[in-house]
Design a protein around this motif. Structure first.
Motif, short mmCIF file in Angstrom:
data_model
loop_
_atom_site.label_atom_id
_atom_site.label_comp_id
_atom_site.label_asym_id
_atom_site.label_seq_id
_atom_site.Cartn_x
_atom_site.Cartn_y
_atom_site.Cartn_z
N ALA A 97 0.83 -1.20 0.00
CA ALA A 97 0.00 0.00 0.00
C ALA A 97 0.86 1.25 0.00
O ALA A 97 0.55 2.25 -0.67
CB ALA A 97 -0.92 -0.01 1.22
N GLU A 98 1.95 1.20 0.73
CA GLU A 98 2.86 2.35 0.80
C GLU A 98 3.60 2.56 -0.50
O GLU A 98 3.90 3.68 -0.90
CB GLU A 98 3.86 2.14 1.95
CG GLU A 98 4.78 3.32 2.18
CD GLU A 98 5.71 3.11 3.37
OE1 GLU A 98 6.66 3.91 3.51
OE2 GLU A 98 5.48 2.16 4.14
N SER A 99 3.90 1.45 -1.20
CA SER A 99 4.74 1.52 -2.40
C SER A 99 3.96 1.76 -3.68
O SER A 99 4.44 2.44 -4.59
CB SER A 99 5.54 0.22 -2.55
OG SER A 99 6.30 -0.05 -1.40
N LEU A 100 2.74 1.20 -3.77
CA LEU A 100 1.99 1.24 -5.03
C LEU A 100 1.06 2.45 -5.06
O LEU A 100 0.25 2.64 -4.16
CB LEU A 100 1.18 -0.04 -5.20
CG LEU A 100 1.99 -1.34 -5.31
CD1 LEU A 100 1.07 -2.54 -5.35
CD2 LEU A 100 2.88 -1.31 -6.55
N PRO A 101 1.14 3.25 -6.11
CA PRO A 101 0.33 4.48 -6.17
C PRO A 101 -1.18 4.23 -6.26
O PRO A 101 -1.97 5.06 -5.82
CB PRO A 101 0.84 5.18 -7.43
CG PRO A 101 1.45 4.09 -8.27
CD PRO A 101 2.01 3.10 -7.28
N TYR A 102 -1.59 3.11 -6.84
CA TYR A 102 -3.02 2.85 -7.05
C TYR A 102 -3.62 1.86 -6.05
O TYR A 102 -4.79 1.50 -6.16
CB TYR A 102 -3.26 2.33 -8.47
CG TYR A 102 -2.65 3.20 -9.54
CD1 TYR A 102 -3.02 4.54 -9.65
CD2 TYR A 102 -1.70 2.70 -10.42
CE1 TYR A 102 -2.45 5.36 -10.62
CE2 TYR A 102 -1.12 3.51 -11.39
CZ TYR A 102 -1.50 4.83 -11.48
OH TYR A 102 -0.93 5.64 -12.44
N ALA A 103 -2.81 1.42 -5.08
CA ALA A 103 -3.29 0.37 -4.17
C ALA A 103 -3.19 0.80 -2.71
O ALA A 103 -2.98 -0.03 -1.83
CB ALA A 103 -2.50 -0.91 -4.40
N LYS A 104 -3.38 2.07 -2.43
CA LYS A 104 -3.33 2.56 -1.05
C LYS A 104 -4.41 1.90 -0.19
O LYS A 104 -4.26 1.77 1.02
CB LYS A 104 -3.51 4.08 -1.02
CG LYS A 104 -2.50 4.86 -1.87
CD LYS A 104 -1.06 4.57 -1.44
CE LYS A 104 -0.05 5.38 -2.24
NZ LYS A 104 1.35 4.97 -1.95
N ILE A 105 -5.49 1.49 -0.83
CA ILE A 105 -6.61 0.90 -0.09
C ILE A 105 -6.30 -0.49 0.47
O ILE A 105 -7.10 -1.06 1.20
CB ILE A 105 -7.86 0.80 -0.99
CG1 ILE A 105 -7.51 0.11 -2.30
CG2 ILE A 105 -8.46 2.14 -1.23
CD1 ILE A 105 -8.68 -0.12 -3.19
N LEU A 106 -5.11 -1.01 0.17
CA LEU A 106 -4.71 -2.28 0.79
C LEU A 106 -4.66 -2.17 2.31
O LEU A 106 -4.76 -3.17 3.02
CB LEU A 106 -3.35 -2.73 0.25
CG LEU A 106 -3.33 -3.35 -1.15
CD1 LEU A 106 -1.90 -3.52 -1.63
CD2 LEU A 106 -4.07 -4.68 -1.16
N THR A 107 -4.49 -0.95 2.82
CA THR A 107 -4.45 -0.77 4.28
C THR A 107 -5.80 -1.09 4.91
O THR A 107 -5.87 -1.42 6.09
CB THR A 107 -4.06 0.67 4.64
OG1 THR A 107 -4.98 1.59 4.02
CG2 THR A 107 -2.64 0.98 4.16
N GLN A 108 -6.89 -0.99 4.13
CA GLN A 108 -8.24 -1.28 4.63
C GLN A 108 -8.67 -2.71 4.33
O GLN A 108 -9.43 -3.30 5.10
CB GLN A 108 -9.26 -0.34 3.98
CG GLN A 108 -9.09 1.13 4.26
CD GLN A 108 -10.18 1.92 3.54
OE1 GLN A 108 -11.29 1.45 3.37
NE2 GLN A 108 -9.84 3.12 3.11
N ALA A 109 -8.22 -3.24 3.20
CA ALA A 109 -8.71 -4.54 2.74
C ALA A 109 -8.19 -5.67 3.62
O ALA A 109 -7.03 -5.67 4.03
CB ALA A 109 -8.29 -4.77 1.29
N PRO A 110 -9.04 -6.67 3.90
CA PRO A 110 -8.58 -7.82 4.68
C PRO A 110 -7.74 -8.82 3.88
O PRO A 110 -7.06 -9.66 4.46
CB PRO A 110 -9.88 -8.46 5.14
CG PRO A 110 -10.88 -8.09 4.10
CD PRO A 110 -10.48 -6.72 3.64
N MET A 111 -7.79 -8.72 2.55
CA MET A 111 -7.03 -9.65 1.71
C MET A 111 -6.87 -9.06 0.32
O MET A 111 -7.49 -8.04 -0.02
CB MET A 111 -7.75 -10.99 1.59
CG MET A 111 -9.10 -10.90 0.92
SD MET A 111 -9.68 -12.45 0.19
CE MET A 111 -8.48 -12.71 -1.13
N ALA A 112 -6.04 -9.71 -0.47
CA ALA A 112 -5.88 -9.30 -1.87
C ALA A 112 -5.49 -10.50 -2.71
O ALA A 112 -4.95 -11.49 -2.20
CB ALA A 112 -4.82 -8.20 -1.99
#
Length: 204
Positions: A97-112
């Motif tokens: 989430a910190e590294s990817l510009p379009y995936a900041k929402i990984l901090t909220q998601a329970p999985m990917a």
């Protein structure tokens, strides 16, 4: 004529069931255990969800259904060049989430889910085949009451390198995208993207 159409319909149905059951010739449809929405409803209801209930995990059986749906996609010459990484490790998700510009929402998601392509199986078409896998996963998520969003990785080399390093991917495995998935937080509405002006019959 009606008899011919009926026989054709049964043949097509058998082919679908054969595919859904991993090649087992059966007249029984794959049972999911869920009252899933119809295919067209899932298509028209699909939306990009970027807000999730952070403390509600996705059940393992739903994860497997999404993966099965993904792998039901077509591929050029039936090479199936996809590889899929499922992860829910909080440290890895926050790092990406910190590294990817379009995936900041990984901090909220329970999985990917990360859909990857094997260049040794399909040098030129892997990303097309894996896009079909991704769309199936997104539709399955919608049908299962989940929210998901496609965040791009390939072809940005910096993003590819970041995801490959974080997940320990072999050199010939290329990440196409990262799909954060979870239960939607709040109301999310699909967009009506129908545009008749973009349809052409017989010629431009």
């Amino acid at each position: 004529m009606k008899k011919t159409i009926g026989m054709l319909g049964m043949a097509l149905l058998s082919g679908v069931l054969f595919s859904c059951n991993g090649g087992t010739n059966t007249t029984e449809p794959m049972k999911t255990g869920y009252t899933d929405m119809e295919a067209l409803e899932a298509i028209f209801s699909r939306k990009s969800v970027r807000q999730f209930v952070a403390d509600r995990p996705v059940e393992q059986e739903k994860i497997e259904l999404m993966l099965r749906a993904g792998m039901a996609a077509p591929s050029a010459m039936d090479r199936r060049p996809w590889e899929i990484v499922v992860f829910s490790d909080r440290e890895s998700m926050d790092q990406l989430a910190e590294s990817l510009p379009y995936a900041k929402i990984l901090t909220q998601a329970p999985m990917a889910i990360v859909v990857c392509g094997d260049r040794e199986k399909s040098e030129h078409n892997w990303y097309i085949d894996c896009s079909a896998v991704t769309q199936n996963i997104l539709l399955a998520a919608e049908a299962l009451g989940l929210g998901a969003v496609w965040t791009g990785v390939y072809p940005g080399q910096e993003r590819v390198d970041l995801v490959s390093a974080a997940l320990g991917l072999p050199e010939h495995i290329i990440p196409l995208n990262v799909i954060p998935i979870g239960y939607p937080d709040g109301e999310h509405q699909p967009k009506d993207k129908w545009d008749e002006s973009k349809v052409h019959y017989n010629k431009w």
